[in-house]
Design a protein around this motif. Structure first.
Motif, mmCIF file in Angstrom:
data_model
loop_
_atom_site.group_PDB
_atom_site.id
_atom_site.type_symbol
_atom_site.label_atom_id
_atom_site.label_comp_id
_atom_site.label_asym_id
_atom_site.label_seq_id
_atom_site.Cartn_x
_atom_site.Cartn_y
_atom_site.Cartn_z
ATOM 1 N N GLN A 299 0.880 -1.473 -0.390
ATOM 2 C CA GLN A 299 -0.289 0.216 -0.383
ATOM 3 C C GLN A 299 0.481 1.199 0.364
ATOM 4 O OE1 GLN A 299 -2.862 0.601 -0.386
ATOM 5 N NE2 GLN A 299 -4.283 2.367 0.721
ATOM 6 N N GLY A 300 1.750 1.265 0.929
ATOM 7 C CA GLY A 300 2.395 2.140 0.758
ATOM 8 C C GLY A 300 3.587 2.526 -0.353
ATOM 9 N N GLY A 301 3.725 1.997 -0.967
ATOM 10 C CA GLY A 301 5.124 1.890 -1.986
ATOM 11 C C GLY A 301 3.338 2.560 -3.907
ATOM 12 N N LEU A 302 2.201 1.613 -3.145
ATOM 13 C CA LEU A 302 1.308 2.135 -4.493
ATOM 14 C C LEU A 302 0.784 4.118 -4.086
ATOM 15 C CD1 LEU A 302 -0.679 2.091 -6.331
ATOM 16 C CD2 LEU A 302 -2.215 1.451 -4.100
ATOM 17 N N TYR A 303 1.474 4.829 -2.847
ATOM 18 C CA TYR A 303 1.390 5.904 -2.815
ATOM 19 C C TYR A 303 1.725 6.652 -2.822
ATOM 20 C CZ TYR A 303 -2.251 6.201 1.107
ATOM 21 O OH TYR A 303 -3.937 6.194 2.118
ATOM 22 N N VAL A 304 3.254 6.038 -2.896
ATOM 23 C CA VAL A 304 4.179 6.355 -3.229
ATOM 24 C C VAL A 304 4.302 6.339 -4.650
ATOM 25 C CG1 VAL A 304 7.018 6.867 -3.760
ATOM 26 C CG2 VAL A 304 5.992 6.457 -1.489
ATOM 27 N N HIS A 305 3.929 6.075 -5.826
ATOM 28 C CA HIS A 305 3.913 5.531 -7.125
ATOM 29 C C HIS A 305 3.339 6.601 -7.569
ATOM 30 C CE1 HIS A 305 2.112 4.046 -11.156
ATOM 31 N NE2 HIS A 305 4.117 2.884 -11.364
ATOM 32 N N ASP A 306 1.990 6.041 -7.603
ATOM 33 C CA ASP A 306 0.486 7.241 -7.665
ATOM 34 C C ASP A 306 1.132 8.230 -7.492
ATOM 35 O OD1 ASP A 306 -2.610 6.659 -8.479
ATOM 36 O OD2 ASP A 306 -2.588 8.346 -7.105
ATOM 37 N N HIS A 307 1.671 8.646 -5.792
ATOM 38 C CA HIS A 307 1.931 10.089 -5.776
ATOM 39 C C HIS A 307 2.950 11.348 -7.019
ATOM 40 C CE1 HIS A 307 -1.228 9.885 -2.629
ATOM 41 N NE2 HIS A 307 -0.369 10.289 -1.633
ATOM 42 N N ILE A 308 3.695 10.524 -7.223
ATOM 43 C CA ILE A 308 4.879 11.043 -8.424
ATOM 44 C C ILE A 308 4.183 11.228 -9.914
ATOM 45 C CG2 ILE A 308 7.338 10.255 -9.460
ATOM 46 C CD1 ILE A 308 7.762 9.204 -6.687
ATOM 47 N N VAL A 309 3.237 10.004 -9.735
ATOM 48 C CA VAL A 309 2.521 9.652 -11.500
ATOM 49 C C VAL A 309 1.911 10.998 -11.596
ATOM 50 C CG1 VAL A 309 1.038 8.647 -12.625
ATOM 51 C CG2 VAL A 309 3.081 7.512 -11.936
ATOM 52 N N HIS A 310 1.033 11.130 -10.387
ATOM 53 C CA HIS A 310 0.362 12.159 -10.524
ATOM 54 C C HIS A 310 0.725 13.239 -10.793
ATOM 55 C CE1 HIS A 310 -2.545 16.020 -8.657
ATOM 56 N NE2 HIS A 310 -3.079 15.360 -9.691
ATOM 57 N N PHE A 311 1.508 14.224 -9.824
ATOM 58 C CA PHE A 311 2.401 15.480 -9.795
ATOM 59 C C PHE A 311 3.071 15.420 -10.884
ATOM 60 C CE2 PHE A 311 5.757 18.078 -9.249
ATOM 61 C CZ PHE A 311 4.827 19.634 -9.067
ATOM 62 N N TYR A 312 3.976 14.323 -11.710
ATOM 63 C CA TYR A 312 4.090 14.687 -12.768
ATOM 64 C C TYR A 312 3.441 14.212 -14.214
ATOM 65 C CZ TYR A 312 8.354 15.929 -10.348
ATOM 66 O OH TYR A 312 8.993 16.494 -9.497
ATOM 67 N N HIS A 313 2.786 13.552 -14.331
ATOM 68 C CA HIS A 313 2.316 12.744 -15.405
ATOM 69 C C HIS A 313 0.966 13.994 -16.126
ATOM 70 C CE1 HIS A 313 5.259 9.981 -14.998
ATOM 71 N NE2 HIS A 313 6.244 11.298 -15.673
ATOM 72 N N LEU A 314 0.067 13.827 -14.802
ATOM 73 C CA LEU A 314 -1.406 13.630 -14.815
ATOM 74 C C LEU A 314 -1.213 15.501 -14.098
ATOM 75 C CD1 LEU A 314 -2.215 10.766 -12.775
ATOM 76 C CD2 LEU A 314 -2.691 11.203 -15.542
ATOM 77 N N HIS A 315 -0.672 16.050 -13.339
ATOM 78 C CA HIS A 315 -0.747 17.772 -12.668
ATOM 79 C C HIS A 315 -0.164 18.824 -13.236
ATOM 80 C CE1 HIS A 315 -3.047 20.266 -10.344
ATOM 81 N NE2 HIS A 315 -1.842 20.192 -8.882
ATOM 82 N N ALA A 316 1.650 18.073 -13.225
ATOM 83 C CA ALA A 316 2.391 19.274 -13.466
ATOM 84 C C ALA A 316 2.215 19.945 -14.255
ATOM 85 C CB ALA A 316 3.728 18.287 -13.844
ATOM 86 N N LEU A 317 1.287 19.837 -15.786
ATOM 87 C CA LEU A 317 1.322 20.414 -17.056
ATOM 88 C C LEU A 317 0.383 21.542 -16.593
ATOM 89 C CD1 LEU A 317 2.262 17.642 -19.299
ATOM 90 C CD2 LEU A 317 3.733 19.140 -18.463
ATOM 91 N N ASP A 318 -0.611 21.392 -15.782
ATOM 92 C CA ASP A 318 -0.907 22.475 -15.577
ATOM 93 C C ASP A 318 -0.183 24.036 -15.108
ATOM 94 O OD1 ASP A 318 -3.401 20.826 -16.117
ATOM 95 O OD2 ASP A 318 -3.767 20.341 -13.683
ATOM 96 N N PHE A 319 0.967 23.508 -14.446
ATOM 97 C CA PHE A 319 2.164 24.959 -13.961
ATOM 98 C C PHE A 319 2.488 24.691 -15.332
ATOM 99 C CE2 PHE A 319 0.325 22.035 -10.160
ATOM 100 C CZ PHE A 319 -0.179 23.265 -9.663
#
Length: 579
Positions: A98-118
């Motif tokens: 579960q913890g590994g999923l958090y780290v994987h998911d959050h990094i993917v979210h910020f860079y590949h899903l959210h960062a291009l909004d900034f």
């Protein structure tokens, strides 16, 4: 499209199908907003009549992203119903998965899903690589760390890679965006730094997927959890497997500290006026189920890494204890039969699609006075709630949790930021980064704890139980957190078979439509008051919605429970030109 009524459909860079409609005034300020999912979930129906021990393998198919979390919640719901407590090794393995999923998911979210909004990718090509190196050092210094992979040669190579896309007349993975929008605020050098980290995060994403598969067997859709414990016995007994997980997590830890956190400081500072003004703050009501058991008691009695609780109106001086019996789902504005608030044990999923409303200028608008989404509207004690990393950090601080308070306080202190910036789109994004650092650190600790426990001779991975005795008539719930927020699975068992099953997921809480009192859902509330620079390029809307990391496939799921054929596809693996 009228500039008084914006329609964004579909919202991209998310999981699933999401439509946002927003009403803006003459100053381009959003005065009303509506969140709608346009896909149907009926997976609860196919679980009825099945052996409850099999539910986890099916329930994880609710989603293709946080599969293991659904798997674990479902298994825990059955364990609760059966009164089964898992051994220490199983608890640690589940925490690592579960913890590994958090780290994987959050990094993917910020860079590949959210960062291009900034981040404006095209502006990165105008940057001076030498100045970018100095800029990277500045933000790393604020984060009290070294800059990640910062050199002129690296930044020049990044520019060359993206320039090739441009010269070919396409931007590839960076295509179809609002490049050049006035809503972007980063400098060319800052854009280049973030772009470089975006590409590095792609490689790290692959490594983190390997870590999840070490104990899960595969990723996505792991297969090593069973009612009573885990099945990855050989991986637990093998020191090299535990060490491999730890080494990958150390890479993620380093990247988080040297790239992720400095990038959030950088973006947060450039958008500080919005953070201070509370843009995207939304409901102000936060809820966490709690997650990550720290002792070997049943999960509902165990001390948690993330404490459970409820905070109302952004008041962190007061926190209310969570009572799962106060959770209900309302369908007044959802495409389901009925309007009654039902607890998940008694929940029903009977579709009642009434379609869209008016059609103007070739656009069909939602019938917002009636039903307009496939997502139900969950309530806690008759209140709308936001769930997710921000909720976990807020409740941790409100409860005086020493560890969470330390990470949150350090982040705010290093950036010279007031607490109120957390209650914004920027704050929601920052909370996810804070949590990633915390989780990477804890996963390394848990891997050491597992290695020591096994080395001391404890090889137990499963608790035996008598199915025929415990499964006649029972009910149970599995409630913890997913990366996106509170996730609960509820099961009722009769004569050894599933009688009823309901899942209330993070994006059900956050992406829900209005309720029976016409109160807005979390997405909807977060958009009201936001000023859109250019209504034809509503970047501000997408930025705030992305800050929640939508997972609409979790909140709804396409299934035909009558076994009707939906469609037929023919796939030519060689390609039509070679057939």
């Amino acid at each position: 499209m009228s500039k008084k009524h914006l329609v964004i459909d579909p919202i991209t860079r998310i999981e699933g199908h999401l439509r946002i409609e927003a009403v803006i005034d003459e100053n381009n300020v959003i005065t009303d907003a509506y969140s709608s999912s346009t896909m149907f979930r009926g997976i609860e129906e196919i679980l009825k009549g099945r052996d409850p021990r099999d539910c986890g393998l099916l329930a994880m198919r609710i989603c293709g992203v946080c599969t293991g979390t659904h798997y674990q919640r479902s298994i825990e719901a059955v364990e609760h119903a059966f009164g089964v407590t898992i051994p220490k090794n199983a608890r640690l393995v589940r925490n690592l998965m579960q913890g590994g999923l958090y780290v994987h998911d959050h990094i993917v979210h910020f860079y590949h899903l959210h960062a291009l909004d900034f981040v404006d990718i095209t502006k990165a090509l105008e940057a001076d690589p030498k100045k970018a190196v100095a800029e990277a050092h500045k933000w790393a210094e604020i984060a009290k760390t070294n800059p990640w992979n910062a050199s002129e040669s690296v930044y020049k190579q990044v520019q060359e890679r993206v320039t090739k896309y441009v010269k070919q007349g396409r931007l590839g993975i960076f295509g179809n965006a609002y490049w050049g929008s006035k809503a972007y605020k980063l400098t060319p050098e800052q854009n280049l730094i973030a772009l470089s980290h975006y590409l590095d995060a792609l490689e790290l994403q692959r490594e983190l997927a390997k870590a999840l598969a070490i104990f899960g067997g595969k990723n996505p859709h792991p297969q090593s959890l069973v009612v009573g414990g885990v099945t990855c016995v050989q991986d637990i007994k093998n020191p090299s497997r535990i060490a491999e997980y730890k080494q990958i997590m150390k890479k993620a830890q380093k990247f988080t500290k040297e790239a992720y956190l400095p990038d959030v400081y950088m973006a947060g500072t450039m958008y500080a006026d919005e953070a201070l003004a509370g843009v995207g703050g939304g409901l102000g009501n936060f809820m966490s189920y709690g997650d990550f058991n720290l002792d070997d008691l049943p999960f509902y009695d165990s001390k948690k890494l993330f404490p459970s609780g409820v905070v109302l109106n952004k008041d962190i001086s007061k926190v209310f204890e969570l009572d799962q019996s106060k959770i209900t789902e309302d369908v007044t504005h959802a495409w389901y039969e009925g309007t009654t608030n039902l607890h998940p044990y008694d929940g029903v999923t009977n579709p009642n699609y009434t379609g869209f409303g008016k059609k103007e200028d070739g656009i069909a608008y939602l019938d917002t006075k009636k039903k307009y989404s496939w997502i139900k509207s969950p309530l806690y004690d008759d209140e709308r709630m936001e769930v997710g990393p921000l909720a976990r950090m807020v409740i941790g601080v409100a409860k005086g949790d020493e560890l969470i308070s330390k990470y949150v306080t350090t982040f705010l202190k290093n950036g010279n930021l007031p607490t109120k910036v957390l209650f914004s789109t920027i704050g929601r994004t920052a909370a996810r980064a804070i949590e990633t650092e915390l989780m990477a650190d804890k996963c390394i600790e848990w891997s050491d704890e597992l290695a020591v426990n096994v080395a001391n001779g404890d090889l137990s991975t499963w608790t035996e139980f008598d199915f025929d005795k415990v499964a006649k008539d029972a009910k149970g719930y599995g409630m913890a957190e997913a990366p996106r927020g509170g996730l609960g699975h509820w099961v009722k068992i009769k004569d050894g078979k599933v009688e009823n099953y309901q899942a209330v997921v993070p994006s059900t809480w956050n992406a829900a439509p209005r309720d029976y009192k016409e109160r807005l859902g979390a997405y909807e509330a977060s958009l009201v008051g936001t000023k859109v620079v250019n209504p034809d390029e509503p970047l501000e809307i997408i930025r705030t919605v992305h800050s929640f990391d939508p997972c609409i496939a979790c909140a709804v799921h396409i299934v035909d429970t009558n076994g009707k054929e939906l469609s037929v596809y023919k796939v030519d693996p060689l390609g039509a030109s070679r057939a």
